[in-house]
Design a protein around this motif. Structure first.
Motif, PDB file in Angstrom:
ATOM      1  N   UNK A  72      82.450  42.977  45.363  1.00 32.65           N
ATOM      2  CA  UNK A  72      81.579  43.189  46.468  1.00 32.65           C
ATOM      3  C   UNK A  72      81.705  44.491  47.145  1.00 32.65           C
ATOM      4  N   UNK A  73      83.071  44.927  47.272  1.00 30.95           N
ATOM      5  CA  UNK A  73      83.354  46.055  47.784  1.00 30.95           C
ATOM      6  C   UNK A  73      82.810  47.358  46.915  1.00 30.95           C
ATOM      7  N   UNK A  74      82.590  47.349  45.730  1.00 33.25           N
ATOM      8  CA  UNK A  74      82.240  48.233  44.679  1.00 33.25           C
ATOM      9  C   UNK A  74      80.563  48.286  44.739  1.00 33.25           C
ATOM     10  N   UNK A  75      80.021  47.130  44.501  1.00 33.57           N
ATOM     11  CA  UNK A  75      78.640  47.031  44.417  1.00 33.57           C
ATOM     12  C   UNK A  75      77.812  46.442  45.386  1.00 33.57           C
ATOM     13  N   UNK A  76      78.671  46.006  46.496  1.00 29.05           N
ATOM     14  CA  UNK A  76      77.541  45.241  47.585  1.00 29.05           C
ATOM     15  C   UNK A  76      76.958  43.819  47.312  1.00 29.05           C
ATOM     16  N   UNK A  77      76.665  43.165  48.195  1.00 25.58           N
ATOM     17  CA  UNK A  77      76.266  41.933  48.298  1.00 25.58           C
ATOM     18  C   UNK A  77      74.830  41.689  47.828  1.00 25.58           C
ATOM     19  N   UNK A  78      73.936  42.569  47.343  1.00 25.47           N
ATOM     20  CA  UNK A  78      72.806  42.604  46.751  1.00 25.47           C
ATOM     21  C   UNK A  78      72.725  42.695  45.174  1.00 25.47           C
ATOM     22  N   UNK A  79      73.818  42.774  44.619  1.00 23.71           N
ATOM     23  CA  UNK A  79      73.879  43.249  43.320  1.00 23.71           C
ATOM     24  C   UNK A  79      73.991  42.269  42.296  1.00 23.71           C
ATOM     25  N   UNK A  80      73.535  42.561  41.115  1.00 20.11           N
ATOM     26  CA  UNK A  80      73.784  41.588  39.979  1.00 20.11           C
ATOM     27  C   UNK A  80      75.193  41.185  39.721  1.00 20.11           C
ATOM     28  N   UNK A  81      76.127  42.047  39.933  1.00 18.47           N
ATOM     29  CA  UNK A  81      77.365  41.744  39.824  1.00 18.47           C
ATOM     30  C   UNK A  81      78.079  40.767  40.461  1.00 18.47           C
ATOM     31  N   UNK A  82      77.721  40.615  42.087  1.00 21.98           N
ATOM     32  CA  UNK A  82      78.061  39.700  42.888  1.00 21.98           C
ATOM     33  C   UNK A  82      77.612  38.368  42.358  1.00 21.98           C
ATOM     34  N   UNK A  83      76.362  38.326  42.140  1.00 26.84           N
ATOM     35  CA  UNK A  83      75.688  37.214  41.563  1.00 26.84           C
ATOM     36  C   UNK A  83      76.379  36.443  40.095  1.00 26.84           C
ATOM     37  N   UNK A  84      76.655  37.356  39.363  1.00 27.34           N
ATOM     38  CA  UNK A  84      77.235  37.134  38.046  1.00 27.34           C
ATOM     39  C   UNK A  84      78.676  36.391  38.274  1.00 27.34           C
ATOM     40  N   UNK A  85      79.475  37.243  39.079  1.00 23.02           N
ATOM     41  CA  UNK A  85      80.771  36.701  39.643  1.00 23.02           C
ATOM     42  C   UNK A  85      80.664  35.259  40.055  1.00 23.02           C
ATOM     43  N   UNK A  86      79.802  35.084  40.945  1.00 17.07           N
ATOM     44  CA  UNK A  86      79.541  33.484  41.231  1.00 17.07           C
ATOM     45  C   UNK A  86      79.189  32.637  40.151  1.00 17.07           C
ATOM     46  N   UNK A  87      78.301  33.050  39.425  1.00 17.14           N
ATOM     47  CA  UNK A  87      78.028  32.285  38.308  1.00 17.14           C
ATOM     48  C   UNK A  87      78.943  31.815  37.285  1.00 17.14           C
ATOM     49  N   UNK A  88      79.783  32.837  37.180  1.00 20.45           N
ATOM     50  CA  UNK A  88      80.981  32.547  36.259  1.00 20.45           C
ATOM     51  C   UNK A  88      82.079  31.712  37.060  1.00 20.45           C
ATOM     52  N   UNK A  89      82.215  31.967  38.390  1.00 21.69           N
ATOM     53  CA  UNK A  89      83.106  31.335  39.007  1.00 21.69           C
ATOM     54  C   UNK A  89      82.743  29.562  39.070  1.00 21.69           C
ATOM     55  N   UNK A  90      81.451  29.367  39.222  1.00 22.51           N
ATOM     56  CA  UNK A  90      80.977  28.112  38.921  1.00 22.51           C
ATOM     57  C   UNK A  90      81.589  27.695  37.760  1.00 22.51           C
TER      58      UNK A  90
END
Length: 569
Positions: A314-332
């Motif tokens: 989140x620090x590197x890509x911000x909350x509107x990024x695909x990377x943040x969404x993917x981290x959560x999908x994989x954390x799921x």
């Protein structure tokens, strides 16, 4: 900005939410449920509260189970201004705010040593490593000013209680554990996972000594981080303005292959800033449950895992990024596997789990400016100029976030300013682009601002601690940062304060609760379930979600010590 509800609103909510009863009659009071064999605390670093509604449709496993089957407090938020990792984890661990636990930020200026110190830094110890590289520093919970729930479990329930905490960060793992634990471990880059002799003793812990060599993180050296979901499942764009990290677009390679077969030094930081680190923590925690027989002893054990990848990403890509969404999908998926392990090893009805976050995060300022909403970086030179004009001399011994530490003579002059001179300084300071408010910390600590009439000052007061906080504390405008970074947190605005809060287990009634709540509620609520009291908690015991005693009908809504909430099946 998420501010606390006023007393009148809370009373009105109570009146509206409670079911009608005959005059003089009292509704059923939930009895304390059966004591769990294991309490589990899951922290997802930088998990904004609105991610649940924005991205929840992407989840099918552990996160989905927790939010669907747990007692989910939709309005949970921190009440203080310094929404930082160390402060948040200490609040979760102790049930108190920074004004009590003293962990005001990740780093603060220590006048005794004349330098900045990390919140868990301890020069009296040297950490224990599990690889060939020697430890470079020492850490402990000595700076936490009040006991954690885990501390009090050891004191009140006896030596039979095991305490196990894991994270990528020392400040997360230690703040959840406290002064002592069975095993507390965190990641130290190329040195691998480390422990502290202050918490676990000077020897390598047998579990880690066996697990870590058998599961080296270097197995992921050739991994490439790709999307877990179809590209069309993600919101926003995969190349947002201002994104940094290992590149703005998927896929992300964790390392560059070398001709000599050696490991690219960048791998360790890239691995930490990827969902592979979350998956590793989840597997290590699941194995610890089995090998240490957590929840199988005579007492109640404590397991806490703080997943850090969302924060570094989140620090590197911000909350509107695909990377943040993917981290959560994989954390799921990772949490789904961990819950399955807990079900199998402990028993689904024999453990209680709380999930929350230490803070949220602001959008990237450049993206907000594109939308016409402003944002930027506060000019530190402008701050220095205003203070020099008012106080004279060399001023800034340290500038840590939105806390300003002055030289001793400048601090004395600041304290001695009369009201007119202070108002002049304050007015000039607040005219600096990106600055909303500034206070003398001495005024905050003296209680010169009322919570109801000045909520921002109250939030700053809850963040202040004597001899640790700066001489001045200021709050930026929305989407402004006190230093250069892609995206960060540390304000009393809703995007930083609002986080998820979920309790799940046989002791809780599932549903969505709209009562005001806080991550400070985690420790006192879990403490009530296991018969442990906390000496300095200002969180609420969430009795409104406790399971209904046998033979009594479930009320349509519950009343807890901190207000009422609507329960939806």
């Amino acid at each position: 900005m998420r501010l606390r509800r006023l007393a009148g609103f809370v009373l009105l909510s109570c009146a509206l939410a409670l079911p009608a009863a005959p005059a003089g009659a009292q509704g059923p009071t939930p009895a304390r449920p059966t004591r769990p064999a294991l309490v589990v605390v899951i922290v997802v670093d930088q998990f904004r509260g609105d991610y649940v509604d924005k991205f929840g449709h992407q989840w099918r496993h552990g996160l989905r189970r927790l939010f669907d089957e747990g007692a989910y407090y939709t309005e949970a938020a921190y009440r203080y201004a310094s929404t930082m990792t160390c402060a948040g984890h200490a609040t979760i661990g102790t049930g108190s705010t920074p004004q009590i636990h003293g962990m005001i930020s990740n780093v603060w200026y220590d006048r005794a040593t004349g330098r900045d110190v990390a919140c868990t830094e301890d020069a009296t110890v040297t950490n224990v490593t599990y690889g060939a590289a020697p430890a470079r520093s020492g850490d402990s919970g000595a700076r936490i000013a009040t006991p954690t729930l885990a501390d009090e479990m050891r004191a009140q329930l006896g030596a039979s209680s095991q305490v196990v905490t894991f994270s990528m960060k020392a400040r997360a793992a230690i703040s959840l554990a406290g002064r002592r634990s069975t095993v507390t471990a965190w990641y130290d880059g190329a040195r691998g996972f480390v422990t502290s002799p202050a918490l676990n003793g000077p020897e390598r812990h047998p579990f880690l000594a066996a697990y870590l060599p058998a599961h080296p993180v270097e197995r992921d050296v050739n991994e490439v981080w790709t999307r877990a979901l179809p590209e069309k499942a993600y919101l926003y764009t995969d190349n947002g303005v201002g994104e940094s990290g290992t590149g703005p677009l998927f896929p992300h390679r964790l390392s560059t292959p070398r001709a000599d077969g050696s490991i690219d030094p960048a791998f360790y930081a890239n691995w930490q800033m990827s969902p592979f680190s979350d998956a590793y923590l989840g597997k290590m925690a699941a194995t610890a449950v089995k090998d240490l027989r957590l929840g199988q002893g005579a007492g109640t054990d404590f397991l806490a895992v703080s997943f850090s990848a969302l924060d570094t990403v989140g620090h590197a890509y911000g909350p509107r990024s695909h990377e943040v969404q993917d981290v959560l999908a994989r954390l799921d998926v990772t949490l789904g596997h961990l819950l399955e392990a807990l079900d199998a090893q402990v028993g689904r009805d024999r453990y209680t789990l709380a999930l929350t976050a230490d803070h949220g995060v602001s959008p990237i300022p450049e993206q907000m400016r594109e939308l016409g909403l402003g944002g930027g970086i506060v000019d530190r030179k402008a701050i220095a100029g205003v203070l020099a004009a008012s106080l004279g001399g060399s001023l800034l011994e340290s500038l840590t976030g939105a806390e300003l530490y002055l030289s001793l003579d400048a601090a004395a002059r600041l304290t001695n300013l009369d009201d007119r001179a202070w108002e002049s300084l304050r007015s000039s300071f607040e005219q600096i682009p990106g600055v909303t408010r500034v206070w003398r910390t001495s005024d905050l600590l003296a209680g010169r601002y009322e919570a109801e009439s000045d909520p921002l000052a109250h939030a700053a007061r809850l963040s202040a601690y004597p001899n640790r906080s700066g001489d001045l504390i200021y709050i930026t405008d929305p989407y402004w940062f006190p230093y250069q970074i892609t995206a960060t947190h540390g304000t009393p605005y809703e995007y930083d304060q609002h986080v998820p809060l979920v309790f799940i287990g046989a002791q809780f009634r599932r549903g969505r609760y709209t009562a005001p709540a806080s991550p400070a509620d985690v420790a006192p609520t879990l403490g009530r379930l296991i018969g442990v009291t906390l000496p300095a908690s200002d969180g609420t015991i969430r009795t409104d979600a406790f399971a209904t005693p046998p033979g009594l009908p479930a009320p349509m809504s519950g009343a807890g010590a901190g207000g009422t909430g609507r329960k939806e099946p």
